[in-house]
Design an enzyme around this catalytic site. Structure first.
Site, PDB file in Angstrom:
ATOM      1  N   GLU A 133       0.839  -1.213   0.000  1.00  0.00           N
ATOM      2  CA  GLU A 133       0.000   0.000   0.000  1.00  0.00           C
ATOM      3  C   GLU A 133       0.874   1.265   0.000  1.00  0.00           C
ATOM      4  O   GLU A 133       0.559   2.242  -0.675  1.00  0.00           O
ATOM      5  CB  GLU A 133      -0.943   0.001   1.207  1.00  0.00           C
ATOM      6  CG  GLU A 133      -2.024  -1.091   1.161  1.00  0.00           C
ATOM      7  CD  GLU A 133      -2.847  -1.072  -0.113  1.00  0.00           C
ATOM      8  OE1 GLU A 133      -3.146   0.033  -0.616  1.00  0.00           O
ATOM      9  OE2 GLU A 133      -3.171  -2.153  -0.635  1.00  0.00           O
ATOM     10  N   GLU A 191      -0.156  -1.802 -10.130  1.00  0.00           N
ATOM     11  CA  GLU A 191      -0.016  -2.837  -9.094  1.00  0.00           C
ATOM     12  C   GLU A 191       1.405  -3.414  -9.102  1.00  0.00           C
ATOM     13  O   GLU A 191       2.003  -3.629  -8.057  1.00  0.00           O
ATOM     14  CB  GLU A 191      -1.042  -3.960  -9.294  1.00  0.00           C
ATOM     15  CG  GLU A 191      -2.491  -3.559  -9.031  1.00  0.00           C
ATOM     16  CD  GLU A 191      -2.752  -3.034  -7.618  1.00  0.00           C
ATOM     17  OE1 GLU A 191      -1.904  -3.218  -6.723  1.00  0.00           O
ATOM     18  OE2 GLU A 191      -3.790  -2.408  -7.408  1.00  0.00           O
TER      19      GLU A 191
HETATM   20 ZN   LIG Z   1      -2.354  -2.421  -4.905  1.00  0.00          ZN
END
Ligand SMILES: [Zn+2]
Length: 268
Positions: A133, A191
């Site tokens: 995160e 990501e």
């Molecule tokens: Zn993520």
């Protein structure tokens, strides 16, 4: 264990009620909000920072933040001991006592971890999620997503009408922005970037990067086993074929760097 398959966007929470123990995450969402194209509005860094702070404060005020002496908070403090900033962004960590499985990090370095995520993750795994995160913050994904939410919804009428001064936001606008902080969906390439950047962050802070791999594996297995539509899984793994690749890629990197995979510990 409590049932945790709550999908955040289906919730309509009452802002006025006191938050019971084990509550659902409080996000007031406008039912008829229509996504609009981001306008070319000039928004200074200072204005952005003010909006982020206001949104984080709103989330903290409207969700059950666990006190310092609560075992969840004690565990999180211990886990993040010595980690004070991410490339100069000061970090602050809090636990929300909610049944949703989730965690999010904000552009200002506020990291919020949900107690139900802590229930299913051991320390290495939880730190892996936090690292990932924070990776989104370091790569400025969180800031971009927040800016888009700000311009397409809360400030859709523009800030120019207020003479360049940051417009005051209503409670429901802040709720919407809170939702965007929690549920920002990123592209697969973002990501991947967050995986790598989170990996670097973990290593820099003396944590074992295998934790991130193990957390991904656990979430992936949970989904397969229960078919649960967990908001965090949907956020984390928006495209399934990619999930295995991400796990494999990070495993290979940790192996190549000579890290030993920790033994699987029982979740809390
Ligand atoms: Zn993520």
């Amino acid at each position: 264990m409590r049932k945790f398959s709550v999908y955040i966007f289906t919730l309509v929470c009452c802002l006025a009620t006191a938050m019971p123990v084990g509550a659902q995450l409080n996000l007031k969402k406008l039912g008829n909000a229509v996504a609009k194209t981001a306008q070319a509005v000039t928004l200074t860094d200072a204005q952005m920072a003010a909006y982020v702070k206001e949104s984080v404060d709103w989330m903290d005020k409207n969700n059950p933040v666990l006190p310092e002496d609560n075992p969840y908070t004690v565990r999180l403090r211990k886990l993040t001991e010595g980690i004070t900033d991410a490339d100069g962004i000061p970090l602050n960590f809090k636990v929300y006592h909610v049944i949703d499985i989730n965690a999010f990090a904000c552009p200002d370095g506020s990291v919020r971890v949900f107690s139900s995520l802590m229930d299913i993750m051991d320390d290495d795994e939880l730190m892996g999620i936090i690292g990932h995160e924070i990776g989104h913050v370091l790569k400025h994904h969180s800031k971009k997503a927040f800016r888009t939410a700000l311009l397409t919804d809360a400030l859709k009428d523009g800030v120019s009408s207020t003479g360049g001064v940051a417009a005051a936001l209503s409670d429901s606008q802040l709720g919407d922005l809170g939702a965007s902080l929690v549920n920002s969906k990123f592209s697969q390439s973002q990501e991947k970037e967050a995986d790598d950047c989170g990996y670097d962050f973990l290593v820099k802070n003396g944590r074992n990067p295998w934790g991130m791999v193990m957390a991904f594996e656990k979430l992936s297995q949970l989904e397969q086993k229960s078919g649960a539509k967990m908001s965090y899984i949907q956020k984390m793994f928006s495209s399934h074929p990619e999930t295995k690749d991400r796990i494999k890629r990070m495993s290979q990197r940790a192996t190549k760097d000579g890290y030993q995979r920790p033994e699987v510990k029982a979740a809390e």
